[in-house]
Write a protein that holds these residues in place. Structure first.
Motif, mmCIF file in Angstrom:
data_model
loop_
_atom_site.group_PDB
_atom_site.id
_atom_site.type_symbol
_atom_site.label_atom_id
_atom_site.label_comp_id
_atom_site.label_asym_id
_atom_site.label_seq_id
_atom_site.Cartn_x
_atom_site.Cartn_y
_atom_site.Cartn_z
ATOM 1 N N LEU A 56 0.712 -1.199 0.102
ATOM 2 C CA LEU A 56 -0.081 0.168 -0.011
ATOM 3 C C LEU A 56 0.901 1.368 0.091
ATOM 4 O O LEU A 56 0.449 2.327 0.253
ATOM 5 N N TYR A 57 2.222 1.198 -0.236
ATOM 6 C CA TYR A 57 3.045 2.457 -0.263
ATOM 7 C C TYR A 57 2.520 3.188 -1.494
ATOM 8 O O TYR A 57 1.943 2.776 -2.503
ATOM 9 N N GLN A 58 2.576 4.512 -1.341
ATOM 10 C CA GLN A 58 2.248 5.558 -2.445
ATOM 11 C C GLN A 58 3.268 6.519 -2.373
ATOM 12 O O GLN A 58 3.851 7.015 -1.062
ATOM 13 N N ASP A 59 3.817 7.182 -3.383
ATOM 14 C CA ASP A 59 4.993 8.007 -3.545
ATOM 15 C C ASP A 59 4.301 9.423 -3.214
ATOM 16 O O ASP A 59 3.365 10.061 -3.758
ATOM 17 N N LEU A 60 4.851 9.902 -2.156
ATOM 18 C CA LEU A 60 4.596 11.235 -1.466
ATOM 19 C C LEU A 60 5.925 12.202 -1.579
ATOM 20 O O LEU A 60 5.849 13.202 -0.671
ATOM 21 N N SER A 61 6.508 11.985 -2.554
ATOM 22 C CA SER A 61 7.938 12.915 -2.671
ATOM 23 C C SER A 61 7.541 14.414 -2.920
ATOM 24 O O SER A 61 8.357 14.946 -2.593
ATOM 25 N N ALA A 62 6.416 14.483 -3.377
ATOM 26 C CA ALA A 62 5.716 15.992 -3.848
ATOM 27 C C ALA A 62 5.762 16.644 -2.673
ATOM 28 O O ALA A 62 6.163 17.860 -2.341
ATOM 29 N N GLN A 63 5.630 16.175 -1.342
ATOM 30 C CA GLN A 63 5.860 16.753 0.093
ATOM 31 C C GLN A 63 6.996 17.023 0.733
ATOM 32 O O GLN A 63 7.207 17.241 1.682
ATOM 33 N N LEU A 64 8.107 16.249 0.030
ATOM 34 C CA LEU A 64 9.606 16.325 0.540
ATOM 35 C C LEU A 64 10.422 17.062 -0.403
ATOM 36 O O LEU A 64 11.770 16.818 -0.055
ATOM 37 N N LYS A 65 9.930 17.882 -0.862
ATOM 38 C CA LYS A 65 10.619 18.749 -1.768
ATOM 39 C C LYS A 65 11.835 19.832 -0.843
ATOM 40 O O LYS A 65 11.272 20.407 0.148
ATOM 41 N N TYR A 66 12.919 19.926 -1.437
ATOM 42 C CA TYR A 66 13.815 20.614 -0.748
ATOM 43 C C TYR A 66 13.572 22.355 -1.025
ATOM 44 O O TYR A 66 13.352 22.890 -2.003
ATOM 45 N N ASP A 67 13.240 22.855 0.062
ATOM 46 C CA ASP A 67 13.038 24.515 0.021
ATOM 47 C C ASP A 67 13.713 25.152 1.332
ATOM 48 O O ASP A 67 12.836 25.610 2.065
ATOM 49 N N PRO A 68 14.824 25.515 1.355
ATOM 50 C CA PRO A 68 15.558 26.112 2.546
ATOM 51 C C PRO A 68 15.049 27.535 2.490
ATOM 52 O O PRO A 68 15.032 27.930 3.708
ATOM 53 N N GLN A 69 14.616 28.240 1.405
ATOM 54 C CA GLN A 69 14.140 29.600 1.616
ATOM 55 C C GLN A 69 12.773 29.410 2.477
ATOM 56 O O GLN A 69 12.455 30.194 3.286
ATOM 57 N N GLY A 70 11.842 28.445 2.069
ATOM 58 C CA GLY A 70 10.900 28.345 2.711
ATOM 59 C C GLY A 70 10.763 28.003 4.181
ATOM 60 O O GLY A 70 10.230 28.450 4.983
ATOM 61 N N ALA A 71 11.807 27.289 4.477
ATOM 62 C CA ALA A 71 12.544 26.842 5.976
ATOM 63 C C ALA A 71 12.877 28.010 6.652
ATOM 64 O O ALA A 71 12.445 28.150 8.013
ATOM 65 N N GLU A 72 13.619 28.869 5.973
ATOM 66 C CA GLU A 72 14.071 30.091 6.611
ATOM 67 C C GLU A 72 12.907 30.965 7.064
ATOM 68 O O GLU A 72 12.818 31.770 8.105
ATOM 69 N N LYS A 73 11.799 31.184 5.896
ATOM 70 C CA LYS A 73 10.792 31.915 6.299
ATOM 71 C C LYS A 73 9.904 31.702 7.477
ATOM 72 O O LYS A 73 9.500 32.308 7.993
ATOM 73 N N LEU A 74 9.620 30.368 7.547
ATOM 74 C CA LEU A 74 9.004 29.566 8.651
ATOM 75 C C LEU A 74 9.619 29.921 9.827
ATOM 76 O O LEU A 74 8.854 30.220 10.783
ATOM 77 N N LEU A 75 11.033 29.556 9.848
ATOM 78 C CA LEU A 75 11.764 30.058 11.375
ATOM 79 C C LEU A 75 11.756 31.485 11.828
ATOM 80 O O LEU A 75 11.432 31.896 12.929
ATOM 81 N N ASP A 76 11.797 32.378 10.675
ATOM 82 C CA ASP A 76 11.619 33.865 10.903
ATOM 83 C C ASP A 76 10.214 34.070 11.628
ATOM 84 O O ASP A 76 10.218 34.948 12.588
ATOM 85 N N GLN A 77 9.157 33.637 10.884
ATOM 86 C CA GLN A 77 7.795 33.919 11.277
ATOM 87 C C GLN A 77 7.698 33.501 12.706
ATOM 88 O O GLN A 77 7.077 33.753 13.743
ATOM 89 N N ALA A 78 8.253 32.139 13.252
ATOM 90 C CA ALA A 78 8.101 31.653 14.606
ATOM 91 C C ALA A 78 9.248 32.363 15.630
ATOM 92 O O ALA A 78 9.113 32.015 16.727
ATOM 93 N N GLY A 79 9.883 33.547 14.916
ATOM 94 C CA GLY A 79 10.733 34.211 16.115
ATOM 95 C C GLY A 79 11.844 33.784 16.177
ATOM 96 O O GLY A 79 12.796 34.231 17.068
ATOM 97 N N TRP A 80 12.484 32.869 15.442
ATOM 98 C CA TRP A 80 13.759 32.615 15.559
ATOM 99 C C TRP A 80 14.690 33.134 14.643
ATOM 100 O O TRP A 80 14.974 33.050 13.550
ATOM 101 N N GLN A 81 15.824 34.051 15.331
ATOM 102 C CA GLN A 81 16.419 34.961 14.617
ATOM 103 C C GLN A 81 17.916 34.414 14.564
ATOM 104 O O GLN A 81 18.516 33.754 15.744
ATOM 105 N N ARG A 82 18.533 34.720 13.469
ATOM 106 C CA ARG A 82 20.284 34.209 13.282
ATOM 107 C C ARG A 82 20.918 35.240 14.126
ATOM 108 O O ARG A 82 20.989 36.574 14.493
ATOM 109 N N GLN A 83 22.061 34.552 14.686
ATOM 110 C CA GLN A 83 23.187 35.032 15.675
ATOM 111 C C GLN A 83 24.280 35.239 14.763
ATOM 112 O O GLN A 83 24.452 34.508 13.759
ATOM 113 N N ALA A 84 25.433 35.636 15.422
ATOM 114 C CA ALA A 84 26.612 35.996 14.677
ATOM 115 C C ALA A 84 27.260 34.752 14.344
ATOM 116 O O ALA A 84 28.153 34.620 13.252
ATOM 117 N N ASN A 85 26.852 33.599 14.928
ATOM 118 C CA ASN A 85 27.516 32.221 14.686
ATOM 119 C C ASN A 85 26.634 31.576 13.781
ATOM 120 O O ASN A 85 27.076 30.361 13.352
#
Length: 533
Positions: free
Chosen positions: A343-372
């Motif tokens: 019953l496996y089904q390919d769900l790779s569309a939900q596993l696409k690489y999107d680093p910009q999208g990841a950074e946007k979510l973290l910004d929205q959640a209040g996680w800010q980059r530090q000097a390191n």
């Protein structure tokens, strides 16, 4: 009503070597093997990479322990690794009634445990009821028996197992070593004693010695006469015994296999594959069905309670970039289930690489980059640790990818006993493992909010779907439930799929008849040794 009958004709139509079609056999000589008459005798020397920790297959969950436990016990049924069909073993036939609520098994004559105690319908009842009492200690087996209502024993060769609700997964579960059988003295022993070797089973081998972090010795069971209907021979095992040696160093396993000091290396690493093939070592590989290697966020922890953080983890991982460190027989994940899972089904569309999208979510959640380069919030760094014992070089690549978006993943490789203890504590921020089973109900085993609940989350829609999929008799409806549940687990950040596990084993040319079962674990009953060149 379904009825299955015991047919030895299937055995005569199928040679042992047909099993290897499901995997990859390289390094030559399998045509010669097929033409050679099996020989009796010899001890098979098997290298494993970690301590098996607990030998009781009714309790254990790691591959090394289950591969040992499979040799000690038999099951009511077996599962053909080529077709997935459930076939007879200790049960000659069975009936399924009342919309998959009642299962009636007729047992074989003459089966005994290695201490001479007869295997009867009462043995089935006692073992299954003991598994239910083990509860969380029987981390797999107890979920297979969830909803058990009662077990009736009309006579010594008939057992009737009833559930409160339809149980679509139970028949396949009866083929696993997790629902294998042990004598009364084992059933009545403590869980710890069983882990340490108080195991008297029906299987073709008997446990002789278990020394943690060193070895496990098995010897042939005298008088064994009840092999599975898809075994290649009847009677006792060909091997005199099996010695599992715990050898953590991959270089030592490699050199010992090449030199002939070992017969089997269960822990072949990707970097050794080409060299082993060049040395004419047989590589036997099979993709493991079930739950792929994944990250499992613990939502009881404030860090992972935030869905934006969990979703960012998924988006920040470039799975294609993991391929260079994988075995030639492995694949990156395309769902929470491996491709070889029913019953496996390919769900790779939900596993696409999107680093910009990841950074946007973290910004929205209040996680800010530090000097390191690492993000923080309210003075706390975005950091967590993964404890693991497996050979998983792809985790270092994941670590680098997460750091690019400001997440500090710490990797801690530790002995399996320590990792298991940490997992059991429920305090890990993010867990990591896979789970092998040739049935999609493996998802319910891991994620059910009323069961193991790896995410420590409140019940939700996914749990309803997983329960429905375990009960429905409609194949199309079950497919829909499994697919939707898998999709939700990804979209909600309950699972961050990474890599499909493949079992890759190297064997000397003197090893014949070594094969995988349907769950990519190995059964040594048909294995035999020829003289070394």
């Amino acid at each position: 009503m379904q009825k299955k009958t015991f047919k030895r004709a299937a055995q005569l139509r199928r040679s042992l070597y047909g099993f290897l079609i499901t995997g990859v056999l390289a390094g030559g000589a399998h045509a010669e093997q097929a033409a050679t008459t099996p020989q009796k005798g010899g001890n098979l020397l098997v290298a494993i990479d970690t301590d098996p920790n607990c030998l009781d297959p009714q309790q254990a969950g790691n591959n090394n322990s289950l591969n040992i436990g499979r040799q000690l016990t038999d099951s009511l049924t077996d599962q053909d690794p080529q077709t997935g069909k459930i076939v007879p073993w200790l049960a000659t036939h069975w009936q399924v009634d009342d919309n998959n609520r009642r299962f009636t098994f007729t047992l074989r004559d003459g089966v005994t445990f290695s201490d001479g105690t007869p295997f009867t319908a009462q043995s089935v009842k006692d073992n299954f009821e003991a598994i239910v009492k083990l509860g969380a200690k029987a981390s797999l087996a107890s979920t297979y028996l969830k909803g058990l209502k009662q077990i009736d024993v009309p006579d010594a060769h008939t057992v009737v197992i009833s559930f409160d609700q339809p149980n679509a997964q139970f028949l396949q579960a009866t083929s696993t070593m997790s629902l294998g059988f042990f004598a009364p003295k084992t059933v009545n022993a403590t869980a710890e004693a069983r882990c340490q070797g108080e195991l008297t089973g029906t299987g073709p081998f008997v446990l002789k010695k278990f020394i943690h972090n060193q070895k496990v010795d098995l010897v042939r069971r005298t008088g064994y006469q009840w092999s599975s209907s898809i075994a290649a021979h009847q009677g006792e095992s060909y091997l005199d015994g099996v010695e599992y040696r715990v050898i953590p160093e991959s270089g030592v396993r490699f050199g010992s296999l090449i030199s002939g000091q070992l017969d089997v290396n269960v822990g072949v690493t990707p970097q050794d594959e080409a060299l082993l093939l060049a040395k004419k070592i047989n590589l036997i590989a099979r993709a493991n069905p079930g739950l792929v290697y994944s990250l499992f966020p613990n939502q009881s922890n404030p860090l992972m309670a935030d869905k934006q953080v969990r979703s960012a983890l998924n988006l920040a991982i470039d799975r294609d970039a993991l391929k260079p460190v994988l075995s030639r027989y492995q694949n990156v994940a395309t769902s929470v289930l491996a491709k070889t899972t029913p019953l496996y089904q390919d769900l790779s569309a939900q596993l696409k690489y999107d680093p910009q999208g990841a950074e946007k979510l973290l910004d929205q959640a209040g996680w800010q980059r530090q000097a390191n380069g690492i993000r923080s919030k309210n003075g706390e760094p975005l950091r967590f640790t993964i404890s693991y014992w497996q050979s998983a070089p792809f985790l270092e690549v994941v670590q680098q990818q997460l750091r690019k978006v400001g997440i500090d993943l710490q990797l801690e490789k530790a002995p399996i006993s320590q990792v298991v203890a940490r997992q059991a504590s429920g305090k890990l921020v993010v867990d990591f493992y896979n789970l092998t089973r040739s049935d999609p109900d493996v998802l319910r085993t891991v994620f059910d909010a009323n069961g193991r609940n790896v995410n420590k989350r409140a019940p939700g829609e996914v749990d309803k779907l997983l329960v429905q999929s375990s009960e429905t008799l409609d194949a199309q409806q079950r497919q829909q439930d499994v697919t939707k549940a898998s999709s939700l687990l990804i979209s909600e950040g309950d699972a961050i799929p990474l890599v499909e596990l493949a079992t890759i084993i190297g064997t000397g040319q003197n090893v014949h008849g070594f094969h995988f079962d349907a769950s990519s674990r190995f059964q040594l009953y048909d294995t035999w040794l020829s003289a070394k060149e």
